[in-house]
Scaffold this motif. Structure first.
Motif: not given
Ligand code: MIG
Length: 682
Positions: A178, A206, A280, A316, A423, A439, A472, A497
């Motif tokens: 990311w 990402d 986001w 995600d 996810r 994560d 992560f 990742h």
């Protein structure tokens, strides 16, 4: 034997695809109460083992804690957490002693097909009590009877349908981070791998590749000709795998947003207006993926990227994660105002002064602004013309977002497989994609957590799985990465990742990168075997990873092993997961051949007898154990999957052994027809 019991009016999740007539009455064991919601209670014998629950915390044996199926975006995977991103309501009780009561079977499986929040108290409240409970008495309860937990898993896998099959390139290694923003960043990483002869097949994109985090866009500033760039990477045998997030940015004039809005495809609030949640991109709407038309529409948008040559995706934020809602912000603001109005700072810690808002309350309100239960209870899905409140079906969101993509791919690319993993998930999604386990952190304990989850996920149908290798969150170290990669060598999804802001952890960032090259190389040497075992597991409804107990049910020691796994039909894996260790203890339930892939390219083999051993395993070695009388095919190392020479395989293992190799072109959608199996003899 599978019995299906119906309670109330269950929601149709499509987890089970085999029609099973409803059984009359109640299960012959355990106690069901419909007094307050639904509960199933059962008294466990002292040594009974509980398997299953897929993506869940703690051990292979789930006994001794409480787990809650409630898909949650929580990046702190600590030992006390009860919910992760997935909800996999299948467990098996494996009886170890003769039961005292006559009517109870020693061993059984349960699948609770219920899409809301469901609690599994497995010896938490009382050590001998199994209690499964939820708020609404509307569900299907499947009770599976069989001679062994392994047999029960196979029966379950039959009724939920065939697991997702990725393209063969997805068995290569992938690098992700990311923070890669533009073509320059991706070129640099590609070069870091190719120049250093570090094998790689995929680079993951990402959220920063998008135009302001808008799904189905590519930033024009960051990629001047994206289609050409996809090809440029393919020319280096690297596939770009972009991320897709759940929320669609609210942006008047944006074609995706406008179309979704106009067609009424977004989840709505009670007043009929679309539900708003910040993720986001800022404020977004969630597509109502439970509505088949909305689902088809969401999926059709992937074409924007497949048209540019993209052959894989990761989905995600599809729990769906919510950073905050306008309603949540208003509540915090009101609280803040009351806090400001009370100008006695000392009183702020005094809980006794009830009318005053304390610092602690304010802290809690801010901390709890994301993923609020109130928000999940404030929007609706349209299902067969009626409105269903989101929290009642919460655990189906990631599943159906991924199903949207999977169903669309059947139309977009009818002749080839597309890489897809998610996810969030629910059983049923295993037919459309794989999962990564979210994560984690660059912690040694998370290597072990990764290992323990693998067989449980397989039991629930999820075969294409993997964790963020190297970790992560938090800063990785070279030794942690090496050890984690040596486990990742065996997971179908092998991806490194890391989160933005953490130490860079591409393999070329570390000294003596020949060690990393070697570990990645071993993955490629094993691809003929790993792919073959994966395909057999998918086509035959079998497990790729198994607890030792499934293979050696009569070995009381094997029943307790939580840090070694059986992989496919031939091998056992036992990775090192402690820092500064020169090796580890292993338990061998039978004689096995201990294999080490050494950094000079040679293979060391030694027959070890049944029992306990300490085996030396250096940081740059990959260990595995071949079962007595078995052998596995090994290729030469290669730098990408298509370059693996499958014509010239060496058979490693016991003299006189044979191996059934599954092969296909790695792309065909109907491997049952197009694949072939041939027997190799050593
Ligand atoms: O709020 O896209 O689990 O893999 O790198 C974080 C950024 C959002 C969470 C995913 C992670 C990904 C990150 N995402």
């Amino acid at each position: 034997m599978i019995q299906k019991y119906v309670f109330g009016t269950p929601f149709e999740t499509d987890a089970v695809i085999t029609p099973i007539p409803a059984a009359q009455g109640r299960p012959p064991f355990g106690m069901i109460s419909l007094e307050e919601g639904f509960s199933f209670t059962y008294t466990m014998e002292k040594d009974d083992i509980i398997y299953g629950l897929g993506e869940a915390n703690r051990g292979i044996n789930k006994r001794g804690y409480c787990y809650i199926s409630n898909c949650t975006d929580d990046p702190e995977h600590l030992e006390d957490k009860r919910s992760f991103y997935g909800a996999h309501n299948f467990l098996i009780l494996s009886g170890q002693s003769d039961r005292t009561s006559q009517d109870a079977p020693r061993t059984f499986g349960l699948f609770i097909d219920y899409p809301g929040k469901l609690t599994f108290d497995i010896g938490y409240t009382r050590q001998d009590l199994l209690r499964i409970a939820c708020d609404d008495p509307d569900l299907y309860l499947y009770v599976i009877d069989g001679p062994s937990p392994y047999d029960i898993v196979k029966q379950f896998r039959q009724i939920i349908g065939r697991s997702y099959i990725p393209p063969k390139f997805a068995f290569g290694y992938g690098q992700s981070r990311w923070g890669y923003k533009d073509q320059k960043d991706f070129r640099r990483v590609a070069e870091g791998y190719r120049k250093n002869h570090l094998p790689i097949d995929m680079l993951y994109m990402d959220i920063d590749y998008m135009d302001r985090y808008k799904d189905f866009t590519v930033s024009k500033e960051r990629f001047d000709d994206f289609k050409a760039f996809v090809q440029e990477m393919k020319d280096q045998d690297i596939r770009l795998i972009p991320i897709i997030d759940a929320g669609i940015k609210i942006e008047p004039g944006d074609p995706v947003y406008e179309e979704g809005l106009q067609k009424g495809f977004f989840c709505q609030k009670e007043d009929g207006t679309p539900f708003v949640a910040a993720v986001w991109p800022g404020y977004t709407h969630f597509t109502d993926v439970l509505d088949p038309d909305a689902r088809a529409w969401f999926g059709s948008n992937y074409r924007f990227l497949t048209d540019m040559g993209i052959e894989g995706f990761w989905n995600d934020m599809n729990e769906p994660a919510i950073f905050f809602t306008p309603e949540g912000v208003d509540e915090v603001k009101a609280l803040m105002q009351r806090f400001i109005d009370n100008d006695d700072p000392n009183a702020n810690w005094d809980a006794a002064q009830e009318e005053k808002v304390t610092v602690a309350q304010l802290q809690a309100a801010l901390k709890g602004i994301g993923n609020r239960p109130e928000d999940y209870a404030s929007f609706y899905h349209k299902v067969d013309g009626r409105l269903v409140r989101h929290d009642k079906v919460h655990n189906l969101y990631g599943y159906n977002m991924t199903r949207a993509a999977g169903e669309a791919f059947e139309k977009i690319a009818p002749n080839k497989r597309i890489l897809l993993f998610s996810r969030s998930s629910y059983i049923g999604m295993h037919r459309y994609g794989g999962i990564w386990t979210g994560d984690n952190k660059s912690w040694w304990s998370h290597i072990l957590l990764n290992l323990k989850m693998l067989p449980s996920l397989n039991m629930c149908g999820f075969l294409y799985i993997g964790a963020d290798l190297g970790g992560f969150g938090a800063d990785t170290t070279r030794d942690l990465l090496l050890r984690w990669l040596a486990l990742g060598v065996f997971t179908p999804l092998m991806r490194n990742h890391a989160a933005i802001g953490t130490r860079e952890q591409e393999c070329y960032q570390f000294e003596n990168l020949e060690d990393l090259r070697h570990i990645l190389g071993v993955r490629y040497r094993l691809i003929p075997y790993l792919y073959s075992e994966y395909m057999k597991a998918a086509l035959d409804g079998d497990l790729y990873f198994k607890p030792l107990a499934f293979v050696y049910p009569d070995d009381r020691m094997a029943l307790q092993v939580e840090d070694q796994l059986m992989l496919g039909g031939e091998i056992m894996i036992a990775p090192v997961y402690t820092q500064n260790a020169s090796g580890r203890y292993v338990y061998l339930p039978e004689e096995m051949m201990f294999i080490k892939f050494l950094p000079d390219g040679t293979i060391r083999q030694e027959v070890l007898e049944k029992g306990h051993h300490y085996v030396e395993i250096a940081l740059n070695e990959v260990p595995l154990f071949i079962r007595k009388g078995a052998c596995i095919p090994v290729a030469e190392a290669a730098e990408h999957v298509a370059a693996v020479d499958t014509e010239h395989l060496t058979l490693l293992g016991y003299e006189g052994a044979s191996y059934v190799l599954y092969e296909d072109d790695g792309l065909c959608r109907d491997p049952k027809v197009q694949g072939s199996r041939r027997t190799l003899h050593r």
